[in-house]
Design a protein around this motif. Structure first.
Motif, PDB file in Angstrom:
ATOM      1  N   LEU A  40       0.953  -0.758  -0.560  1.00  0.00           N
ATOM      2  CA  LEU A  40       0.161   0.120  -0.136  1.00  0.00           C
ATOM      3  C   LEU A  40       1.072   1.129  -0.463  1.00  0.00           C
ATOM      4  N   PRO A  41       0.345   2.337  -1.043  1.00  0.00           N
ATOM      5  CA  PRO A  41       1.712   3.671  -0.662  1.00  0.00           C
ATOM      6  C   PRO A  41       1.652   4.371   0.145  1.00  0.00           C
ATOM      7  N   SER A  42      -0.385   4.158   0.820  1.00  0.00           N
ATOM      8  CA  SER A  42      -0.758   5.316   1.785  1.00  0.00           C
ATOM      9  C   SER A  42      -2.099   4.240   2.738  1.00  0.00           C
ATOM     10  N   GLN A  43      -2.112   4.969   3.445  1.00  0.00           N
ATOM     11  CA  GLN A  43      -3.519   4.013   4.341  1.00  0.00           C
ATOM     12  C   GLN A  43      -5.373   4.046   3.147  1.00  0.00           C
ATOM     13  N   LYS A  44      -5.307   5.058   2.065  1.00  0.00           N
ATOM     14  CA  LYS A  44      -6.137   4.952   1.383  1.00  0.00           C
ATOM     15  C   LYS A  44      -6.190   4.567  -0.063  1.00  0.00           C
ATOM     16  N   TRP A  45      -5.266   3.547  -0.560  1.00  0.00           N
ATOM     17  CA  TRP A  45      -5.141   2.605  -1.387  1.00  0.00           C
ATOM     18  C   TRP A  45      -5.760   1.311  -0.511  1.00  0.00           C
ATOM     19  N   VAL A  46      -5.728   0.250  -1.298  1.00  0.00           N
ATOM     20  CA  VAL A  46      -6.119  -0.923  -1.294  1.00  0.00           C
ATOM     21  C   VAL A  46      -5.361  -1.782  -2.374  1.00  0.00           C
ATOM     22  N   LEU A  47      -4.964  -2.878  -1.926  1.00  0.00           N
ATOM     23  CA  LEU A  47      -4.191  -4.122  -2.123  1.00  0.00           C
ATOM     24  C   LEU A  47      -5.368  -5.424  -2.854  1.00  0.00           C
ATOM     25  N   ILE A  48      -5.247  -5.615  -3.957  1.00  0.00           N
ATOM     26  CA  ILE A  48      -5.989  -6.522  -4.221  1.00  0.00           C
ATOM     27  C   ILE A  48      -5.803  -7.686  -5.159  1.00  0.00           C
ATOM     28  N   GLU A  98      -5.360  -6.515   1.273  1.00  0.00           N
ATOM     29  CA  GLU A  98      -4.885  -5.726   2.393  1.00  0.00           C
ATOM     30  C   GLU A  98      -6.045  -4.038   2.164  1.00  0.00           C
ATOM     31  N   ALA A  99      -6.197  -3.732   3.211  1.00  0.00           N
ATOM     32  CA  ALA A  99      -7.090  -2.527   3.156  1.00  0.00           C
ATOM     33  C   ALA A  99      -6.469  -1.277   3.715  1.00  0.00           C
ATOM     34  N   GLY A 100      -6.023  -0.199   3.265  1.00  0.00           N
ATOM     35  CA  GLY A 100      -6.117   1.004   4.502  1.00  0.00           C
ATOM     36  C   GLY A 100      -7.204   0.883   5.063  1.00  0.00           C
ATOM     37  N   SER A 101      -6.505   1.749   6.023  1.00  0.00           N
ATOM     38  CA  SER A 101      -6.849   1.987   7.488  1.00  0.00           C
ATOM     39  C   SER A 101      -8.158   3.421   7.573  1.00  0.00           C
ATOM     40  N   GLU A 102      -7.944   4.151   5.892  1.00  0.00           N
ATOM     41  CA  GLU A 102      -8.653   5.054   5.698  1.00  0.00           C
ATOM     42  C   GLU A 102     -10.122   4.354   4.334  1.00  0.00           C
ATOM     43  N   THR A 103     -10.036   3.685   4.669  1.00  0.00           N
ATOM     44  CA  THR A 103     -10.923   3.279   3.241  1.00  0.00           C
ATOM     45  C   THR A 103     -12.112   2.150   3.887  1.00  0.00           C
ATOM     46  N   LYS A 104     -12.816   1.893   3.172  1.00  0.00           N
ATOM     47  CA  LYS A 104     -14.391   1.274   3.583  1.00  0.00           C
ATOM     48  C   LYS A 104     -14.010  -0.152   3.655  1.00  0.00           C
ATOM     49  N   PHE A 105     -13.170  -0.539   3.247  1.00  0.00           N
ATOM     50  CA  PHE A 105     -12.858  -1.495   2.598  1.00  0.00           C
ATOM     51  C   PHE A 105     -11.922  -2.583   3.860  1.00  0.00           C
ATOM     52  N   GLY A 106     -12.311  -3.877   3.324  1.00  0.00           N
ATOM     53  CA  GLY A 106     -11.854  -4.781   4.667  1.00  0.00           C
ATOM     54  C   GLY A 106     -11.166  -6.130   3.452  1.00  0.00           C
ATOM     55  N   LYS A 107     -10.851  -6.730   4.406  1.00  0.00           N
ATOM     56  CA  LYS A 107      -9.976  -8.814   3.514  1.00  0.00           C
ATOM     57  C   LYS A 107     -10.507  -8.553   3.066  1.00  0.00           C
ATOM     58  N   GLY A 108     -10.930  -9.546   1.900  1.00  0.00           N
ATOM     59  CA  GLY A 108     -12.009 -10.337   1.275  1.00  0.00           C
ATOM     60  C   GLY A 108     -12.867  -9.982   0.962  1.00  0.00           C
ATOM     61  N   ASP A 109     -13.407  -8.906   0.819  1.00  0.00           N
ATOM     62  CA  ASP A 109     -14.408  -7.944   0.031  1.00  0.00           C
ATOM     63  C   ASP A 109     -14.483  -8.566  -0.858  1.00  0.00           C
ATOM     64  N   MET A 110     -15.029  -8.616  -2.091  1.00  0.00           N
ATOM     65  CA  MET A 110     -15.583  -8.757  -3.768  1.00  0.00           C
ATOM     66  C   MET A 110     -15.406  -7.573  -4.111  1.00  0.00           C
ATOM     67  N   CYS A 111     -14.579  -6.905  -5.306  1.00  0.00           N
ATOM     68  CA  CYS A 111     -14.054  -6.070  -5.074  1.00  0.00           C
ATOM     69  C   CYS A 111     -14.474  -4.888  -6.923  1.00  0.00           C
ATOM     70  N   THR A 112     -14.350  -4.271  -7.223  1.00  0.00           N
ATOM     71  CA  THR A 112     -13.506  -4.001  -8.980  1.00  0.00           C
ATOM     72  C   THR A 112     -13.296  -3.017  -8.846  1.00  0.00           C
ATOM     73  N   GLY A 113     -12.300  -2.634  -9.856  1.00  0.00           N
ATOM     74  CA  GLY A 113     -11.514  -1.407 -10.023  1.00  0.00           C
ATOM     75  C   GLY A 113     -11.017  -0.430 -11.037  1.00  0.00           C
ATOM     76  N   PHE A 114     -11.208   0.682 -11.559  1.00  0.00           N
ATOM     77  CA  PHE A 114     -11.819   0.953 -12.533  1.00  0.00           C
ATOM     78  C   PHE A 114      -9.976   2.523 -12.155  1.00  0.00           C
ATOM     79  N   ILE A 115      -8.356   1.782 -12.960  1.00  0.00           N
ATOM     80  CA  ILE A 115      -7.730   2.741 -12.341  1.00  0.00           C
ATOM     81  C   ILE A 115      -7.083   2.566 -13.388  1.00  0.00           C
ATOM     82  N   TYR A 116      -7.542   4.065 -14.248  1.00  0.00           N
ATOM     83  CA  TYR A 116      -7.711   4.943 -15.360  1.00  0.00           C
ATOM     84  C   TYR A 116      -5.862   5.296 -15.031  1.00  0.00           C
TER      85      TYR A 116
END
Length: 358
Positions: A40-48, A98-116
Protein backbone atom coordinates in the motif's frame (compact mmCIF):
# COMPACT_ATOMS: atom_id res chain seq x y z
CA UNK A 1 8.31 10.92 -5.19
CA UNK A 2 5.03 9.95 -6.95
CA UNK A 3 1.86 9.63 -4.89
CA UNK A 4 1.62 5.90 -5.60
CA UNK A 5 5.18 4.97 -4.62
CA UNK A 6 5.60 1.87 -2.46
CA UNK A 7 8.20 -0.64 -1.34
CA UNK A 8 7.48 -4.12 -2.79
CA UNK A 9 7.21 -7.06 -0.41
CA UNK A 10 7.32 -10.61 -1.71
CA UNK A 11 6.72 -11.77 -5.26
CA UNK A 12 3.84 -12.57 -7.59
CA UNK A 13 3.05 -13.68 -11.13
CA UNK A 14 2.74 -10.87 -13.68
CA UNK A 15 2.65 -10.40 -17.44
CA UNK A 16 5.52 -7.95 -17.82
CA UNK A 17 5.80 -5.72 -20.88
CA UNK A 18 9.32 -6.68 -21.88
CA UNK A 19 9.48 -5.67 -25.55
CA UNK A 20 6.98 -2.92 -26.53
CA UNK A 21 6.10 -2.79 -30.21
CA UNK A 22 7.22 -6.32 -31.03
CA UNK A 23 5.23 -8.52 -33.40
CA UNK A 24 3.36 -10.72 -32.90
CA UNK A 25 1.94 -9.29 -29.64
CA UNK A 26 2.97 -12.40 -27.69
CA UNK A 27 6.60 -11.32 -28.09
CA UNK A 28 5.86 -8.15 -26.12
CA UNK A 29 5.15 -9.96 -22.85
CA UNK A 30 7.09 -12.15 -20.48
CA UNK A 31 5.28 -14.09 -17.76
CA UNK A 32 7.37 -13.44 -14.64
CA UNK A 33 6.66 -15.67 -11.64
CA UNK A 34 8.81 -13.65 -9.26
CA UNK A 35 7.72 -10.13 -10.08
CA UNK A 36 7.81 -7.72 -7.07
CA UNK A 37 4.49 -7.71 -5.20
CA UNK A 38 3.32 -4.15 -4.38
CA UNK A 39 2.39 -2.80 -0.96
CA UNK A 40 0.00 0.00 0.00
CA UNK A 41 1.39 3.44 -0.92
CA UNK A 42 -0.70 4.92 1.91
CA UNK A 43 -3.69 4.09 4.08
CA UNK A 44 -5.96 5.47 1.33
CA UNK A 45 -5.14 2.56 -1.00
CA UNK A 46 -6.25 -1.06 -1.38
CA UNK A 47 -4.26 -4.16 -2.40
CA UNK A 48 -6.34 -6.61 -4.44
CA UNK A 49 -5.87 -10.23 -5.49
CA UNK A 50 -6.80 -9.97 -9.16
CA UNK A 51 -9.18 -12.59 -10.54
CA UNK A 52 -9.84 -11.13 -13.98
CA UNK A 53 -8.87 -8.08 -16.00
CA UNK A 54 -10.78 -6.62 -18.93
CA UNK A 55 -8.76 -5.45 -21.93
CA UNK A 56 -8.92 -1.86 -23.17
CA UNK A 57 -7.75 -0.17 -26.35
CA UNK A 58 -5.45 2.05 -24.30
CA UNK A 59 -3.53 -1.07 -23.30
CA UNK A 60 -3.03 -2.02 -26.94
CA UNK A 61 -1.53 1.40 -27.52
CA UNK A 62 0.70 0.96 -24.48
CA UNK A 63 1.90 -2.41 -25.72
CA UNK A 64 2.70 -0.90 -29.09
CA UNK A 65 4.75 1.82 -27.46
CA UNK A 66 2.39 4.62 -28.54
CA UNK A 67 2.72 7.67 -26.31
CA UNK A 68 -0.39 8.20 -24.17
CA UNK A 69 -2.20 11.53 -23.90
CA UNK A 70 -2.16 13.27 -20.50
CA UNK A 71 -5.97 12.84 -20.01
CA UNK A 72 -5.42 9.07 -19.97
CA UNK A 73 -3.64 9.44 -16.63
CA UNK A 74 -6.86 10.63 -14.99
CA UNK A 75 -6.28 11.48 -11.36
CA UNK A 76 -2.53 11.02 -11.90
CA UNK A 77 -2.27 13.59 -14.69
CA UNK A 78 0.30 15.57 -12.68
CA UNK A 79 2.53 12.50 -12.81
CA UNK A 80 2.28 12.05 -16.57
CA UNK A 81 5.14 10.28 -18.30
CA UNK A 82 5.24 8.99 -21.89
CA UNK A 83 6.70 5.54 -21.26
CA UNK A 84 4.47 2.57 -20.36
CA UNK A 85 4.80 0.80 -17.01
CA UNK A 86 6.15 -2.70 -16.72
CA UNK A 87 2.64 -4.11 -16.15
CA UNK A 88 -0.39 -2.89 -18.12
CA UNK A 89 -4.04 -3.21 -17.16
CA UNK A 90 -6.58 -0.51 -16.29
CA UNK A 91 -9.43 -2.47 -14.71
CA UNK A 92 -9.94 -5.57 -12.62
CA UNK A 93 -12.28 -7.65 -10.51
CA UNK A 94 -10.95 -9.49 -7.50
CA UNK A 95 -10.73 -9.85 -3.73
CA UNK A 96 -9.28 -7.36 -1.27
CA UNK A 97 -6.02 -8.68 0.17
CA UNK A 98 -5.23 -5.64 2.32
CA UNK A 99 -7.13 -2.40 2.89
CA UNK A 100 -5.79 0.88 4.20
CA UNK A 101 -7.26 2.15 7.47
CA UNK A 102 -8.69 5.21 5.68
CA UNK A 103 -10.78 3.10 3.27
CA UNK A 104 -14.17 1.44 3.64
CA UNK A 105 -12.84 -1.97 2.57
CA UNK A 106 -11.89 -5.07 4.50
CA UNK A 107 -9.88 -8.17 3.67
CA UNK A 108 -11.98 -10.60 1.63
CA UNK A 109 -14.30 -8.03 0.05
CA UNK A 110 -15.20 -8.71 -3.58
CA UNK A 111 -14.45 -5.59 -5.57
CA UNK A 112 -13.75 -3.98 -8.91
CA UNK A 113 -11.38 -1.15 -9.77
CA UNK A 114 -11.29 1.44 -12.53
CA UNK A 115 -7.63 2.44 -12.35
CA UNK A 116 -7.39 4.57 -15.49
CA UNK A 117 -3.93 5.73 -14.41
CA UNK A 118 -3.01 2.16 -13.51
CA UNK A 119 -1.27 0.59 -16.42
CA UNK A 120 0.06 4.08 -17.22
CA UNK A 121 1.17 5.89 -14.08
CA UNK A 122 1.90 2.67 -12.17
CA UNK A 123 1.73 -1.11 -12.60
CA UNK A 124 -1.70 -2.32 -13.59
CA UNK A 125 -3.88 -5.41 -13.42
CA UNK A 126 -2.09 -7.94 -15.66
CA UNK A 127 -0.77 -9.48 -12.46
CA UNK A 128 -1.66 -11.57 -9.45
CA UNK A 129 -1.97 -8.45 -7.28
CA UNK A 130 -2.62 -4.78 -7.99
CA UNK A 131 -2.87 -1.60 -5.92
CA UNK A 132 -5.79 0.78 -6.36
CA UNK A 133 -6.70 4.14 -4.78
CA UNK A 134 -9.81 3.60 -2.67
CA UNK A 135 -11.90 6.16 -4.56
CA UNK A 136 -11.48 4.07 -7.70
CA UNK A 137 -12.37 0.78 -6.01
CA UNK A 138 -15.98 -0.41 -5.67
CA UNK A 139 -17.60 -3.28 -3.80
CA UNK A 140 -19.25 -6.08 -5.73
CA UNK A 141 -22.38 -7.83 -4.45
CA UNK A 142 -22.45 -11.51 -3.58
CA UNK A 143 -22.98 -13.29 -6.87
CA UNK A 144 -22.76 -16.65 -8.57
CA UNK A 145 -21.33 -15.14 -11.76
CA UNK A 146 -17.87 -16.26 -12.81
CA UNK A 147 -14.93 -13.87 -12.57
CA UNK A 148 -14.58 -13.51 -16.34
CA UNK A 149 -18.24 -12.50 -16.68
CA UNK A 150 -17.82 -9.97 -13.88
CA UNK A 151 -14.69 -8.69 -15.60
CA UNK A 152 -16.72 -8.06 -18.75
CA UNK A 153 -19.30 -5.99 -16.90
CA UNK A 154 -17.98 -3.40 -14.53
CA UNK A 155 -15.88 -0.66 -16.15
CA UNK A 156 -17.28 -0.96 -19.67
CA UNK A 157 -20.83 -0.98 -18.37
CA UNK A 158 -20.29 1.99 -16.07
CA UNK A 159 -18.57 3.97 -18.83
CA UNK A 160 -21.58 3.40 -21.08
CA UNK A 161 -24.02 4.15 -18.25
CA UNK A 162 -22.25 7.36 -17.24
CA UNK A 163 -22.01 8.53 -20.83
CA UNK A 164 -25.69 7.94 -21.58
CA UNK A 165 -27.39 8.84 -18.33
CA UNK A 166 -24.96 11.08 -16.44
CA UNK A 167 -23.51 13.08 -19.33
CA UNK A 168 -26.25 12.96 -21.98
CA UNK A 169 -29.19 12.65 -19.56
CA UNK A 170 -30.79 10.25 -22.03
CA UNK A 171 -34.57 10.15 -21.62
CA UNK A 172 -36.92 7.24 -22.18
CA UNK A 173 -38.10 7.07 -25.75
CA UNK A 174 -35.14 9.07 -27.10
CA UNK A 175 -33.00 8.08 -30.06
CA UNK A 176 -29.37 7.16 -29.39
CA UNK A 177 -26.64 6.66 -31.98
CA UNK A 178 -23.76 4.49 -30.77
CA UNK A 179 -20.79 5.25 -33.01
CA UNK A 180 -18.40 2.32 -32.63
CA UNK A 181 -20.93 -0.09 -31.20
CA UNK A 182 -18.89 -3.30 -31.35
CA UNK A 183 -16.47 -2.12 -28.65
CA UNK A 184 -17.17 -3.30 -25.10
CA UNK A 185 -18.50 0.14 -24.13
CA UNK A 186 -20.53 0.26 -27.33
CA UNK A 187 -22.17 -3.10 -26.65
CA UNK A 188 -23.12 -2.03 -23.14
CA UNK A 189 -24.46 1.27 -24.49
CA UNK A 190 -26.73 -0.65 -26.88
CA UNK A 191 -27.95 -2.91 -24.06
CA UNK A 192 -28.58 -0.09 -21.59
CA UNK A 193 -30.18 2.34 -24.03
CA UNK A 194 -32.51 -0.32 -25.43
CA UNK A 195 -33.42 -1.43 -21.91
CA UNK A 196 -34.24 2.23 -21.17
CA UNK A 197 -36.84 2.22 -23.94
CA UNK A 198 -34.76 4.13 -26.47
CA UNK A 199 -34.44 3.64 -30.20
CA UNK A 200 -30.87 2.55 -30.83
CA UNK A 201 -28.86 3.08 -34.00
CA UNK A 202 -25.55 1.20 -33.90
CA UNK A 203 -22.64 1.50 -36.30
CA UNK A 204 -19.95 -0.91 -37.42
CA UNK A 205 -17.35 -1.07 -40.18
CA UNK A 206 -17.85 -4.80 -40.79
CA UNK A 207 -20.86 -6.54 -42.35
CA UNK A 208 -20.20 -9.73 -40.38
CA UNK A 209 -20.91 -7.87 -37.12
CA UNK A 210 -24.34 -6.55 -38.09
CA UNK A 211 -26.28 -9.65 -36.99
CA UNK A 212 -24.68 -9.69 -33.52
CA UNK A 213 -25.53 -6.03 -32.90
CA UNK A 214 -29.12 -6.67 -33.91
CA UNK A 215 -29.28 -9.72 -31.67
CA UNK A 216 -28.33 -7.69 -28.58
CA UNK A 217 -31.04 -5.13 -29.22
CA UNK A 218 -29.98 -2.50 -31.74
CA UNK A 219 -33.03 -1.32 -33.70
CA UNK A 220 -30.90 -0.32 -36.66
CA UNK A 221 -27.34 -1.27 -37.57
CA UNK A 222 -25.62 0.91 -40.14
CA UNK A 223 -22.32 0.30 -41.89
CA UNK A 224 -19.84 3.15 -41.46
CA UNK A 225 -19.61 4.04 -45.15
CA UNK A 226 -23.41 4.34 -45.37
CA UNK A 227 -23.90 6.24 -42.11
CA UNK A 228 -24.49 9.80 -43.30
CA UNK A 229 -27.00 8.72 -45.93
CA UNK A 230 -28.83 6.31 -43.61
CA UNK A 231 -29.11 8.88 -40.80
CA UNK A 232 -31.13 11.15 -43.06
CA UNK A 233 -33.67 8.34 -43.35
CA UNK A 234 -33.56 6.91 -39.82
CA UNK A 235 -33.38 10.19 -37.89
CA UNK A 236 -34.36 13.07 -40.19
CA UNK A 237 -34.66 15.45 -37.23
CA UNK A 238 -31.42 14.21 -35.70
CA UNK A 239 -30.56 11.92 -32.77
CA UNK A 240 -31.00 12.88 -29.12
CA UNK A 241 -27.66 11.39 -28.11
CA UNK A 242 -24.62 10.49 -30.13
CA UNK A 243 -22.14 8.43 -28.13
CA UNK A 244 -18.81 8.93 -29.87
CA UNK A 245 -16.47 6.01 -29.25
CA UNK A 246 -14.20 6.48 -32.25
CA UNK A 247 -12.73 9.88 -31.41
CA UNK A 248 -13.37 13.62 -31.42
CA UNK A 249 -12.08 14.06 -34.98
CA UNK A 250 -15.50 12.97 -36.30
CA UNK A 251 -17.52 15.50 -34.30
CA UNK A 252 -17.61 18.30 -36.85
CA UNK A 253 -18.57 16.07 -39.77
CA UNK A 254 -20.83 13.51 -38.09
CA UNK A 255 -22.01 14.39 -34.61
CA UNK A 256 -22.89 18.07 -34.59
CA UNK A 257 -24.77 18.08 -37.93
CA UNK A 258 -26.91 15.10 -36.84
CA UNK A 259 -27.99 16.13 -33.34
CA UNK A 260 -31.63 16.85 -32.66
CA UNK A 261 -32.62 20.02 -30.85
CA UNK A 262 -31.32 19.81 -27.27
CA UNK A 263 -29.32 16.73 -28.25
CA UNK A 264 -25.94 15.78 -26.84
CA UNK A 265 -22.75 14.33 -28.25
CA UNK A 266 -20.69 12.53 -25.63
CA UNK A 267 -17.09 11.69 -26.48
CA UNK A 268 -15.95 8.64 -24.54
CA UNK A 269 -13.55 6.73 -26.78
CA UNK A 270 -10.52 7.56 -28.89
CA UNK A 271 -10.19 4.52 -31.13
CA UNK A 272 -8.71 6.74 -33.85
CA UNK A 273 -5.96 7.87 -31.40
CA UNK A 274 -6.93 11.49 -32.12
CA UNK A 275 -7.53 13.46 -28.92
CA UNK A 276 -8.23 16.83 -30.49
CA UNK A 277 -10.37 18.44 -33.18
CA UNK A 278 -8.57 20.35 -35.91
CA UNK A 279 -9.43 24.06 -36.21
CA UNK A 280 -12.27 23.77 -33.72
CA UNK A 281 -14.03 26.71 -32.15
CA UNK A 282 -17.09 26.66 -29.83
CA UNK A 283 -18.85 28.76 -32.46
CA UNK A 284 -19.22 25.55 -34.47
CA UNK A 285 -21.57 24.05 -31.87
CA UNK A 286 -25.14 24.65 -33.06
CA UNK A 287 -27.43 26.48 -30.60
CA UNK A 288 -29.38 24.20 -28.23
CA UNK A 289 -26.89 21.36 -28.71
CA UNK A 290 -24.41 20.06 -26.13
CA UNK A 291 -20.98 18.50 -26.44
CA UNK A 292 -19.19 16.84 -23.53
CA UNK A 293 -16.59 14.26 -22.59
CA UNK A 294 -17.31 11.54 -20.05
CA UNK A 295 -14.80 10.12 -17.58
CA UNK A 296 -14.93 9.16 -13.93
CA UNK A 297 -12.80 11.72 -12.11
CA UNK A 298 -11.99 12.18 -8.41
CA UNK A 299 -14.33 14.60 -6.70
CA UNK A 300 -16.98 14.05 -9.39
CA UNK A 301 -18.00 10.47 -8.84
CA UNK A 302 -20.92 9.28 -6.76
CA UNK A 303 -19.34 6.13 -5.34
CA UNK A 304 -22.54 4.75 -3.89
CA UNK A 305 -24.21 5.37 -7.24
CA UNK A 306 -21.55 3.38 -9.07
CA UNK A 307 -21.90 0.44 -6.72
CA UNK A 308 -25.71 0.40 -6.86
CA UNK A 309 -25.73 0.49 -10.66
CA UNK A 310 -23.16 -2.33 -10.83
CA UNK A 311 -25.20 -4.39 -8.36
CA UNK A 312 -28.40 -3.83 -10.35
CA UNK A 313 -26.77 -4.83 -13.64
CA UNK A 314 -25.19 -7.92 -12.07
CA UNK A 315 -28.63 -8.99 -10.84
CA UNK A 316 -30.01 -8.50 -14.33
CA UNK A 317 -27.24 -10.66 -15.76
CA UNK A 318 -28.07 -13.33 -13.18
CA UNK A 319 -31.75 -13.18 -14.16
CA UNK A 320 -30.96 -13.44 -17.88
CA UNK A 321 -32.05 -9.93 -18.87
CA UNK A 322 -28.48 -9.31 -20.03
CA UNK A 323 -26.92 -12.59 -21.09
CA UNK A 324 -23.16 -13.01 -20.84
CA UNK A 325 -22.85 -13.98 -24.49
CA UNK A 326 -24.15 -10.52 -25.35
CA UNK A 327 -21.21 -8.66 -23.81
CA UNK A 328 -18.41 -11.17 -23.12
CA UNK A 329 -16.73 -12.07 -26.38
CA UNK A 330 -13.77 -14.23 -25.31
CA UNK A 331 -11.73 -15.19 -22.25
CA UNK A 332 -8.00 -15.93 -22.16
CA UNK A 333 -5.74 -17.01 -19.28
CA UNK A 334 -3.07 -14.50 -18.27
CA UNK A 335 -0.28 -16.59 -19.81
CA UNK A 336 -1.95 -16.01 -23.20
CA UNK A 337 -2.14 -12.23 -22.81
CA UNK A 338 -0.30 -11.67 -26.09
CA UNK A 339 -2.85 -13.80 -27.94
CA UNK A 340 -5.64 -11.81 -26.27
CA UNK A 341 -4.08 -8.56 -27.45
CA UNK A 342 -3.74 -9.88 -30.98
CA UNK A 343 -7.37 -11.00 -31.03
CA UNK A 344 -8.58 -7.58 -29.88
CA UNK A 345 -6.23 -5.65 -32.15
CA UNK A 346 -7.51 -7.55 -35.19
CA UNK A 347 -11.02 -6.27 -34.32
CA UNK A 348 -12.43 -9.77 -34.02
CA UNK A 349 -14.32 -9.05 -30.80
CA UNK A 350 -17.86 -7.78 -30.35
CA UNK A 351 -17.88 -6.89 -26.68
CA UNK A 352 -15.31 -7.52 -23.98
CA UNK A 353 -12.10 -9.52 -24.07
CA UNK A 354 -11.07 -10.68 -20.59
CA UNK A 355 -8.01 -12.36 -19.13
CA UNK A 356 -8.28 -14.49 -16.00
CA UNK A 357 -5.53 -14.49 -13.39
CA UNK A 358 -4.59 -17.63 -11.40
Amino acid sequence: MPSWDNTPSGTMTAAALSLPGAQPPSKCFTIENYYPKPTLPSQKWVLIKVKAAGLNRAELRGRNGDQPAPPEFGMFVDEFHPDPPKVLGEEFVGIVEEAGSETKFGKGDMCTGFIYGGGKAFDGAYAEYVICPAQRCFRLPETSLSWDVLGAITMSMWTAYGSLFEAAQLAKGATALIHGATSSVGVWAVLLARDHGCTVIATTRKKDKVAKLKSIGADHVVLEDELKEQLKRLAPKGVDCLLELAGPDTIQTLALPNLAKYGSVVVTGVLTKQWSMKDFTPALIPPTRKMTFYSLEPGQEDIEGVESVIADVISRVESGTFRSEMFLDKTFPLERIGEAHGYMEENKAIGKVVVTVP
